[in-house]
Design a protein around this motif. Sequence first.
Motif, PDB file in Angstrom:
ATOM      1  N   LYS A  21       1.104   4.305  -2.647  1.00  0.00           N
ATOM      2  CA  LYS A  21       0.814   5.663  -2.178  1.00  0.00           C
ATOM      3  C   LYS A  21       1.984   6.597  -2.499  1.00  0.00           C
ATOM      4  O   LYS A  21       1.775   7.732  -2.947  1.00  0.00           O
ATOM      5  CB  LYS A  21       0.539   5.647  -0.676  1.00  0.00           C
ATOM      6  CG  LYS A  21       0.287   7.016  -0.091  1.00  0.00           C
ATOM      7  CD  LYS A  21       0.040   6.939   1.399  1.00  0.00           C
ATOM      8  CE  LYS A  21       0.216   8.280   2.055  1.00  0.00           C
ATOM      9  NZ  LYS A  21       0.040   8.234   3.502  1.00  0.00           N
ATOM     10  N   GLU A  38      -3.884   3.134   5.525  1.00  0.00           N
ATOM     11  CA  GLU A  38      -4.673   1.911   5.356  1.00  0.00           C
ATOM     12  C   GLU A  38      -5.856   1.866   6.314  1.00  0.00           C
ATOM     13  O   GLU A  38      -6.871   1.246   6.014  1.00  0.00           O
ATOM     14  CB  GLU A  38      -3.790   0.680   5.534  1.00  0.00           C
ATOM     15  CG  GLU A  38      -2.905   0.437   4.322  1.00  0.00           C
ATOM     16  CD  GLU A  38      -2.110  -0.843   4.428  1.00  0.00           C
ATOM     17  OE1 GLU A  38      -2.652  -1.898   4.055  1.00  0.00           O
ATOM     18  OE2 GLU A  38      -0.959  -0.754   4.886  1.00  0.00           O
ATOM     19  N   PHE A  61      -4.462   3.576  -6.343  1.00  0.00           N
ATOM     20  CA  PHE A  61      -4.915   4.961  -6.414  1.00  0.00           C
ATOM     21  C   PHE A  61      -5.135   5.371  -7.865  1.00  0.00           C
ATOM     22  O   PHE A  61      -4.379   4.978  -8.750  1.00  0.00           O
ATOM     23  CB  PHE A  61      -3.877   5.890  -5.788  1.00  0.00           C
ATOM     24  CG  PHE A  61      -3.674   5.645  -4.322  1.00  0.00           C
ATOM     25  CD1 PHE A  61      -4.447   6.306  -3.378  1.00  0.00           C
ATOM     26  CD2 PHE A  61      -2.724   4.741  -3.877  1.00  0.00           C
ATOM     27  CE1 PHE A  61      -4.277   6.080  -2.024  1.00  0.00           C
ATOM     28  CE2 PHE A  61      -2.535   4.504  -2.525  1.00  0.00           C
ATOM     29  CZ  PHE A  61      -3.313   5.178  -1.599  1.00  0.00           C
ATOM     30  N   VAL A  97      -9.176   3.072   4.855  1.00  0.00           N
ATOM     31  CA  VAL A  97      -9.825   2.245   3.844  1.00  0.00           C
ATOM     32  C   VAL A  97     -11.087   1.633   4.432  1.00  0.00           C
ATOM     33  O   VAL A  97     -11.063   1.042   5.511  1.00  0.00           O
ATOM     34  CB  VAL A  97      -8.858   1.129   3.357  1.00  0.00           C
ATOM     35  CG1 VAL A  97      -9.563   0.154   2.438  1.00  0.00           C
ATOM     36  CG2 VAL A  97      -7.644   1.752   2.676  1.00  0.00           C
ATOM     37  N   PHE A 116       0.848  -1.195   0.000  1.00  0.00           N
ATOM     38  CA  PHE A 116       0.000   0.000   0.000  1.00  0.00           C
ATOM     39  C   PHE A 116       0.882   1.243   0.000  1.00  0.00           C
ATOM     40  O   PHE A 116       0.656   2.181  -0.763  1.00  0.00           O
ATOM     41  CB  PHE A 116      -0.902  -0.029   1.242  1.00  0.00           C
ATOM     42  CG  PHE A 116      -1.692   1.233   1.464  1.00  0.00           C
ATOM     43  CD1 PHE A 116      -2.964   1.362   0.943  1.00  0.00           C
ATOM     44  CD2 PHE A 116      -1.170   2.275   2.214  1.00  0.00           C
ATOM     45  CE1 PHE A 116      -3.700   2.526   1.154  1.00  0.00           C
ATOM     46  CE2 PHE A 116      -1.894   3.433   2.433  1.00  0.00           C
ATOM     47  CZ  PHE A 116      -3.167   3.555   1.899  1.00  0.00           C
ATOM     48  N   CYS A 164     -14.598   1.927  -2.849  1.00  0.00           N
ATOM     49  CA  CYS A 164     -13.863   2.987  -3.547  1.00  0.00           C
ATOM     50  C   CYS A 164     -14.119   4.313  -2.824  1.00  0.00           C
ATOM     51  O   CYS A 164     -15.263   4.721  -2.642  1.00  0.00           O
ATOM     52  CB  CYS A 164     -14.308   3.060  -5.004  1.00  0.00           C
ATOM     53  SG  CYS A 164     -13.415   4.285  -5.968  1.00  0.00           S
ATOM     54  N   VAL A 191     -10.111  10.413  -1.948  1.00  0.00           N
ATOM     55  CA  VAL A 191      -8.967  10.747  -1.089  1.00  0.00           C
ATOM     56  C   VAL A 191      -8.766  12.251  -1.162  1.00  0.00           C
ATOM     57  O   VAL A 191      -8.409  12.787  -2.204  1.00  0.00           O
ATOM     58  CB  VAL A 191      -7.689   9.998  -1.551  1.00  0.00           C
ATOM     59  CG1 VAL A 191      -6.504  10.388  -0.682  1.00  0.00           C
ATOM     60  CG2 VAL A 191      -7.911   8.496  -1.533  1.00  0.00           C
ATOM     61  N   PHE A 215      -9.071   6.030  -3.898  1.00  0.00           N
ATOM     62  CA  PHE A 215      -8.508   4.722  -3.600  1.00  0.00           C
ATOM     63  C   PHE A 215      -9.528   3.700  -4.069  1.00  0.00           C
ATOM     64  O   PHE A 215     -10.677   3.712  -3.614  1.00  0.00           O
ATOM     65  CB  PHE A 215      -8.235   4.564  -2.100  1.00  0.00           C
ATOM     66  CG  PHE A 215      -7.622   3.249  -1.765  1.00  0.00           C
ATOM     67  CD1 PHE A 215      -6.306   2.984  -2.095  1.00  0.00           C
ATOM     68  CD2 PHE A 215      -8.371   2.262  -1.156  1.00  0.00           C
ATOM     69  CE1 PHE A 215      -5.745   1.749  -1.805  1.00  0.00           C
ATOM     70  CE2 PHE A 215      -7.817   1.025  -0.864  1.00  0.00           C
ATOM     71  CZ  PHE A 215      -6.500   0.772  -1.188  1.00  0.00           C
TER      72      PHE A 215
END
Length: 176
Positions: free
Chosen positions: A53, A158, A80, A161, A49, A147, A150, A75
């Motif tokens: 990122k 994380e 991304f 999420v 992740f 989804c 961001v 995300f």
Amino acid sequence: YHSANLFLSPSSMSYTEFDGKKAGWDIANNILLGNGVILLDTDFHDRTFQEAKTDAIAILDYLHECGYIASETKFTGQGFQLLITKHDMHLPRVNPKARFNLYREKREPILKDLQERGVQVDAEILLDAKRITRSLKTVNSKNNVICTRVRDLEGFTESDVERLWLEDITPVTRES
């Protein structure tokens, strides 16, 4: 999912061959409207992740250097996506096949620049005008991730999420 770009007849769009006598360029279905978007995608299929990122942040930095601002960053559950709707990549009014080729050609320098910087970006998503993108608040069936928009990429972790677990779903019953 929804189309990343605008087409005259999106419900009849399909992938077409670029070569041969029957290349599939039905003008009524393949007219790309406007100048198209710039859609950049960095996934973490075979990495972490944090690595994805870091690449997304590098993409944002690159975009700012080019004078572009991401209209939306999200995300997707697999990585991304950054969407740029306002840019200077003008597509002239030419036949549909030529417009698709120009769309691709005008985005190739972005891909090259990012690859030279060591950024992993999905080339086909960037270069293909017919790509679809995951809609916000939809569930990625591979990992149950929702989804998510961001707003602060550097601060996104994380733990931000959202996941949908089957036990969170209340069955609907119909009463007679």
